[in-house]
Design an enzyme around this catalytic site. Structure first.
Site, PDB file in Angstrom:
ATOM      1  N   ASP A 116       0.953  -1.220   0.173  1.00  0.00           N
ATOM      2  CA  ASP A 116       0.080   0.018  -0.060  1.00  0.00           C
ATOM      3  C   ASP A 116       0.962   1.273  -0.191  1.00  0.00           C
ATOM      4  O   ASP A 116       2.081   1.010   0.451  1.00  0.00           O
ATOM      5  CB  ASP A 116      -0.737   0.020   1.262  1.00  0.00           C
ATOM      6  CG  ASP A 116      -1.663   1.168   1.366  1.00  0.00           C
ATOM      7  OD1 ASP A 116      -2.123   1.664   0.272  1.00  0.00           O
ATOM      8  OD2 ASP A 116      -1.920   1.611   2.438  1.00  0.00           O
TER       9      ASP A 116
ATOM     10  N   LYS B 224      -3.614  27.212  -9.611  1.00  0.00           N
ATOM     11  CA  LYS B 224      -2.110  26.407  -9.447  1.00  0.00           C
ATOM     12  C   LYS B 224      -2.759  25.176 -10.057  1.00  0.00           C
ATOM     13  O   LYS B 224      -3.806  24.534 -10.215  1.00  0.00           O
ATOM     14  CB  LYS B 224      -2.248  26.242  -8.031  1.00  0.00           C
ATOM     15  CG  LYS B 224      -3.342  25.412  -7.119  1.00  0.00           C
ATOM     16  CD  LYS B 224      -3.028  25.676  -5.693  1.00  0.00           C
ATOM     17  CE  LYS B 224      -4.106  24.931  -4.840  1.00  0.00           C
ATOM     18  NZ  LYS B 224      -4.117  25.171  -3.359  1.00  0.00           N
TER      19      LYS B 224
END
Length: 1196
Positions: free
Chosen positions: A426, A614
């Site tokens: 993970d 952004k």
């Protein structure tokens, strides 16, 4: 105060989502049909119709056994071992006259073996049960019949109950969101335990129920929810709610999943729709599997082989016995009178020789049962438990900060740790710390930030170069910074910018706009601590929180958000004082994976309209105006440097908007936002695209997705060990790729194979909303991409490839007719990253690798979304982090940090594999040595079924005289020290290639046992056959012969153990030589007992063996003759055909372990090329430089 401020916000005014405004689409028309039959009577769970549905309560269980199933299921587990079945059968036969020994000596060892293992299984499952009790007894507020909300345990919830969940608590079941502390039913949810993402998800209730703001408002509330049946898909939900004779569609936006957490919202009200094992998180879980190591499974095959050998020699002996019995009667007299044929009707009856031979087969199979070591299983269990204790006690795997040591929750798989071929990891919480840190930035073409990333530190260490240092003129600032308490999310140091010094920079106006954009362009919400006045932020993503924190620390403090405004305390360049400025918030253009940017439209106090934006460099640079590219070249260079340092970058830009342009945009944007057509999102993106143009570049940010300490170094060492590392994450593709670069799973120059369904053709089909056509086209597209990728990998033998695939594509890649091709492609790549993976997909990928390759897989994760993966893998490693214990409770071993995996595998894994492999080989060797002497004696005695040794000699052989040295080998032996295991990771490949437990080595040990048995028997037989044994001229009897042969066996197998050990400790000296001493003490003690009990052993040592010099001389000669061949073989192998550990032992012996040239020679013997990690990155760069230099030389 914070709560009141939040309650006035209506976020649906500024966001683009349309919760509560869905139209009834095709999916909702299926409600009530197959797969969509769930019905919940909201606020009326006790009604007659609800009781008839018999939905389960909210109790969950993750245990392997129940009280009722423990004994039968555990016994089934034990008798899966073929040896136990064999010993059960022989134990039953030992009660018949056919047995060559007493029943007690046969049954007692089996009872001890089975009982000890069952007790261990019970203890491990009891721990799982205790965890279940803790979860099921958590408290939650539920609405009672009298209208009050009182606490009850999670396990008592039923479908239809209305619950009240408060801030920072977990949802106890799958709920339909009815309302929240916000007026329009908004709430923030953290789903890290489900998909690994730390960013908050926005949920919103239906508009019709959002006004139910307090406990009393549910007095007359009744609704009927109809929805899909329980399933494992976390990202879809189809349903409807009937309320006041109106039907309202439900979507995933209203579904709150069990084990996700309520954040930044004071409370929510929800209706329970799925409970217990029907919840989506439990649907994604799999039952705790019964895991067995490959070594243990192979051990079963060895036992099958020995059983076949046992049957073969029993049959051969019985044939000879039958022939001898038939010829036994001559002239009315029996030749073998000493067998007392008068005591039996059949067994020695020459007239019934065939039946006697058949019965002899059963006797022989019991007698030769010593070929199969019954104490092997118990000894292995003891070794594994002690090995687990060493893992638990290892201070190098103790995480002091959290006070968490390593914890081996099951000892069954210790040796598997030394054979791992593929690690499936993970990302969030496993590789990372779940935190972002603002570390660097580029403003107006100037790079700011002196911080050093984990990637840069590791690169510097590998090169042997010093770490970058803060320049001398910044030492004072650096010292001051060190005295400040650290700020989470902020690791920026630069004396030119901090403490307001940016006002002295050449482009201070650009710097001011840069930090102002960080403080305004976001969706974060401030929370003010009423006692300290300190402001904290709740953001949708960790990097967004890092931006707001960075702006605050550098003089631009965002402190308040209302429905239409954002307020910031800004540092005024002229007065050097903080001034409050408020920006009117007009629109938020949200981030998504297609747009790869986020913008806000605001009006400042001077009345100017500003677009602040952004986003990723791939989309932002192309949107710059011609006059806005002043710093583009420098910024691009800085962004490249930041990316190489493993940082996540965003480009910041802005523009001023005219009033007419904005009026036109606002009209089109409102129309797109209020659209209910299938292409609504595309319309919003198109409108946003028209205004997000002609931007002026300000600079770039660089945040570190903070890796856990030591992750890059750990991955590098594991890669050098030949272990493949795959990342399976629920995160977005961009995030996963950035982490891949940060931890060196990806590197510059590595060719990326991206498999997605983002092609224009698939998107066009999605607009048509024809599910059958979409699925068919999607599968064809995935198959084509996989085939092309496989051809690309096959065509190049020098390039390294990385495969990156998203969850949507993975669904088709894991179908039966595609998964084998997908696996071939994945195995051919240096690394694999699966993005947006559901827990079920993680488990399926793990299963595919495990079954498709036949190699050992290890899964590592920290959240509930990783449970299926951990249980499916051969070994499950749980990270005992800060977000629940679900992964830990489902794991085989728990560690606190990913970096501890290096020591767990390379040191403990290698040792455990080597120890157990050697111990098992030795066990079979010593039992074949012992058992074959029985067979040879039988052949010498015309296969009469008479044992060569006393009953208790045979019973105690595996208990007192040979087991302890084997256990000491399995617990303490070391071929090389921990330091050299880490220094030479390629040593680990011995386990991956299984060189220490391959058939050639096993059979070699068996042949050594046969050779020793033959030597012992014939030396003893020849030495005692004719000559006198004692002064009186007496020859030896069977008791003297058996005791002498037994003495030789004990000496030989223990001396063989002494030669096999590579790391002597005091304990091993005690158990080896002590076992031999115990044999003599036993002979004395047992021989002193009355003949009724000691039978053939009565005073055999005192009166028979000890006084005879030939006994002692024969023992010495036999030991030398048997062990010299093994000693010679070992010396030749180590000198001329050394294995990895032999080479390292030679380096250590010759004092060359610190010589880089010799060490490199050893490393080059590695059978696997290192393709990921810092070593691979460095070698790739070196190779590229050399190639460039050679090309330049040839050009000249």
């Amino acid at each position: 105060m914070a709560g009141g401020r939040k309650k006035r916000l209506r976020f649906s005014k500024i966001y683009t989502f349309t919760c509560g405004k869905q139209s009834l689409q095709e999916e909702h028309s299926q409600i009530g049909g197959p797969g969509y039959s769930r019905i919940a009577f909201v606020n009326d769970p006790n009604c007659f119709e609800a009781n008839n549905l018999n939905y389960p309560w909210n109790y969950v269980s993750t245990t392997k056994y129940t009280v009722a199933t423990f004994i039968p299921k555990s016994l089934f587990e034990q008798f899966r071992r073929v040896a136990n079945i064999y010993f059960l059968i022989t134990g039953c036969l030992s009660f018949t006259p056919l047995a060559p020994y007493t029943p007690v000596s046969a049954i007692l060892p089996l009872i001890i073996v089975i009982g000890a293992t069952m007790v261990k299984e019970a203890i491990e499952d009891w721990r799982r049960f205790q965890q279940d009790v803790e979860v099921n007894n958590r408290k939650i507020k539920v609405r009672r019949d009298d209208g009050s909300f009182d606490y009850t345990e999670w396990k008592n919830l039923r479908v239809g109950d209305i619950v009240k969940v408060e801030k920072d608590n977990f949802f106890p079941a799958d709920l339909i969101l009815l309302s929240s502390s916000y007026e329009d039913g908004i709430c923030y949810v953290e789903t890290m335990n489900l998909d690994g993402e730390t960013n908050l998800k926005l949920k919103q209730s239906l508009e019709v129920s959002s006004s139910l703001q307090d406990d009393a408002s549910f007095e007359n509330f009744k609704a009927l929810v109809k929805c899909e049946d329980p399933n494992a898909n976390l990202y879809t939900f189809v349903g409807s709610m009937d309320y006041e004779e109106q039907q309202y569609p439900l979507s995933p936006q209203q579904l709150l999943l069990r084990d996700s957490k309520l954040r930044n919202t004071e409370y929510v009200f929800g209706a329970v729709v799925f409970t217990g094992h029907d919840t989506k998180v439990m649907q994604n879980a799999t039952n705790p599997p019964s895991k067995r190591s490959k070594v243990e499974r192979k051990m079963d095959k060895i036992i099958y082989l020995l059983l076949c050998l046992l049957v073969l020699i029993s049959t051969i002996g019985s044939i000879f016995f039958g022939i001898a019995t038939k010829k036994d009667l001559k002239d009315g007299r029996t030749r073998r009178w000493y067998l007392r044929p008068d005591d039996t009707d059949i067994y020695y009856n020459p007239k019934k020789a065939a039946i006697a031979a058949i019965l002899h087969t059963l006797t022989a199979m019991m007698l030769y049962g010593y070929f199969i070591p019954i104490s092997l299983y118990v000894s292995i269990e003891i070794c594994k438990i002690l090995q687990s204790m060493f893992i638990n006690q290892d201070l190098n795997m103790y995480y002091e900060e959290a006070d968490k040591p390593a914890h081996a929750r099951t000892s069954n798989l210790n040796e598997e740790l030394g054979q791992v071929d593929t690690i499936l990891s993970d990302k969030t919480g496993t590789l990372t710390c779940n935190s972002m840190e603002f570390i660097k930035c580029s403003i107006a073409g100037t790079a700011y930030g002196r911080g050093v990333t984990e990637v840069e530190k590791a690169m510097a260490r590998r090169k042997g170069s010093p770490l970058p240092q803060v320049p001398e003129n910044g030492e004072t600032e650096g010292d001051n910074a060190d005295t400040k308490s650290p700020v989470k999310g902020f690791n920026f140091r630069d004396e030119r910018v901090v403490d307001g010094r940016w006002v002295n920079e050449t482009h201070s106006d650009v710097i001011q706009k840069f930090f102002r954009l960080l403080a305004v362009c976001h969706t974060a919400i401030p929370e003010v601590d009423e006692e300290s006045g300190k402001i904290t932020y709740e953001a949708e993503s960790p990097d967004e929180a890092a931006f707001v924190i960075a702006a605050r620390e550098l003089g631009f403090e965002f402190y308040q958000r209302t429905q239409t405004s954002i307020s910031v305390h800004e540092l005024d360049p002229l007065s050097h004082m903080k001034v409050a400025r408020t920006y009117k918030l007009l629109n938020i253009l949200e981030f998504n994976s297609t747009r790869k940017r986020m913008s806000v439209v605001v009006r400042n106090e001077e009345g100017k309209l500003l677009l602040l934006s952004k986003g990723a460099d791939s989309v932002m640079f192309e949107r710059l105006a011609k006059n806005g590219r002043t710093f583009e070249e420098e910024t691009r260079e800085h962004v490249k440097e930041y990316a190489d340092a493993g940082l996540r970058t965003l480009i910041l830009a802005y523009r001023e908007i005219g009033e007419e342009e904005y009026a036109k945009f606002e009209k089109e944007f409102s129309e797109a936002k209020n659209s209910v057509s299938a292409d609504r999102d595309d319309k919003i993106d198109e409108v946003a695209d028209t205004i997000e143009r002609d931007l002026i570049l300000l600079g770039a940010t660089a945040v570190e997705d903070k890796l856990q300490n030591g992750v890059p170094e750990c991955i590098d060492k594991l890669a050098q060990a030949g272990i493949k590392i795959w990342v399976l994450t629920g995160d977005k593709m961009e995030t996963a790729i950035n982490i891949g670069f940060a931890c060196s799973l990806l590197r510059e120059g590595m060719k990326q194979i991206l498999i997605t369904l983002d092609s224009p053709e698939i998107k066009a089909l999605e607009k048509e909303d024809n599910k059958g056509t979409i699925a068919k086209a999607s599968k064809a597209s995935i198959l084509r991409q996989i085939t092309e990728g496989k051809a690309l990998v096959t065509s190049s033998s020098t390039d390294a490839f990385a495969l990156i695939i998203d969850g949507k594509s993975l669904t088709f890649a894991l179908e039966d007719d595609v998964k084998d091709i997908f696996l071939d492609l994945a195995v051919g790549c240096a690394s694999l990253i699966c993005c947006r993976s559901s827990p079920k997909q993680k488990a399926l990928v793990t299963r595919l690798v495990k079954t498709g390759t036949g190699k050992t897989t290890l899964a590592i994760g920290d959240g509930a979304n990783d449970v299926g993966m951990l249980q499916e893998a051969d070994i499950g490693i749980g990270i005992s982090g800060f977000e629940g214990m679900q992964a830990v409770m489902s794991s085989d071993i728990a560690i606190a940090q990913f970096r501890f995996l290096e020591r767990l595998l390379l040191v403990h894994g290698h040792w455990c594999y080597r120890r157990l492999s050697s111990m098992i080989c030795y066990f079979f060797y010593k039992n074949i040595t012992f058992g074959f002497t029985l067979f040879l004696f039988e052949a010498y005695a015309s296969f009469s079924g008479q044992p060569a040794y006393n009953d208790w000699f045979m019973s105690f052989y595996n208990v007192f005289f040979t087991s302890l040295p084997a256990i000491a080998l399995g617990v303490f032996d070391q071929d090389v020290s921990a330091r050299y295991c880490l220094k030479f990771p390629m040593l680990y490949q011995e386990g991956v290639q299984n060189v220490l437990f391959r058939w050639r080595r096993i059979i070699g040990w068996m042949l050594n046992g046969i050779w020793n048995a033959v030597t012992i028997f014939f030396f003893c037989a020849c030495a005692f056959q004719h000559q006198a044994f004692r002064k009186g001229g007496e020859v030896v009897g069977s008791e003297i012969f058996g005791a002498t042969m037994y003495t030789c066996v004990v000496w030989v197998v223990n001396c063989q153990m002494a030669l096999s050990i590579t790391y002597f400790t005091l304990i091993q000296h005690i158990v080896i030589w002590g076992s031999i001493a115990v044999w003599y003490l036993f002979l004395l003690a047992y021989g002193a007992i009355t003949p009724t009990l000691s039978t053939t052993a009565f005073k055999v040592f005192v009166e028979g063996l000890a006084p005879a010099p030939s006994y002692w001389i024969l023992t010495l000669v036999v030991v030398l003759v048997t062990i010299v061949p093994y000693f010679t073989y070992s010396a030749i192998q180590m000198r001329f055909f050394p294995m990895f550990h032999n080479m390292i032992q030679w380096l250590r012996y010759e004092g060359q372990c610190e010589d880089p040239e010799f060490c490199q020679m050893v490393r080059q013997r590695s059978l696997r090329v290192t393709t990921v990690g810092y070593t691979a990155r460095r070698e790739a760069r070196t190779s590229k430089v050399n190639h460039t230099t050679q090309n330049g030389f040839h050009a000249k």
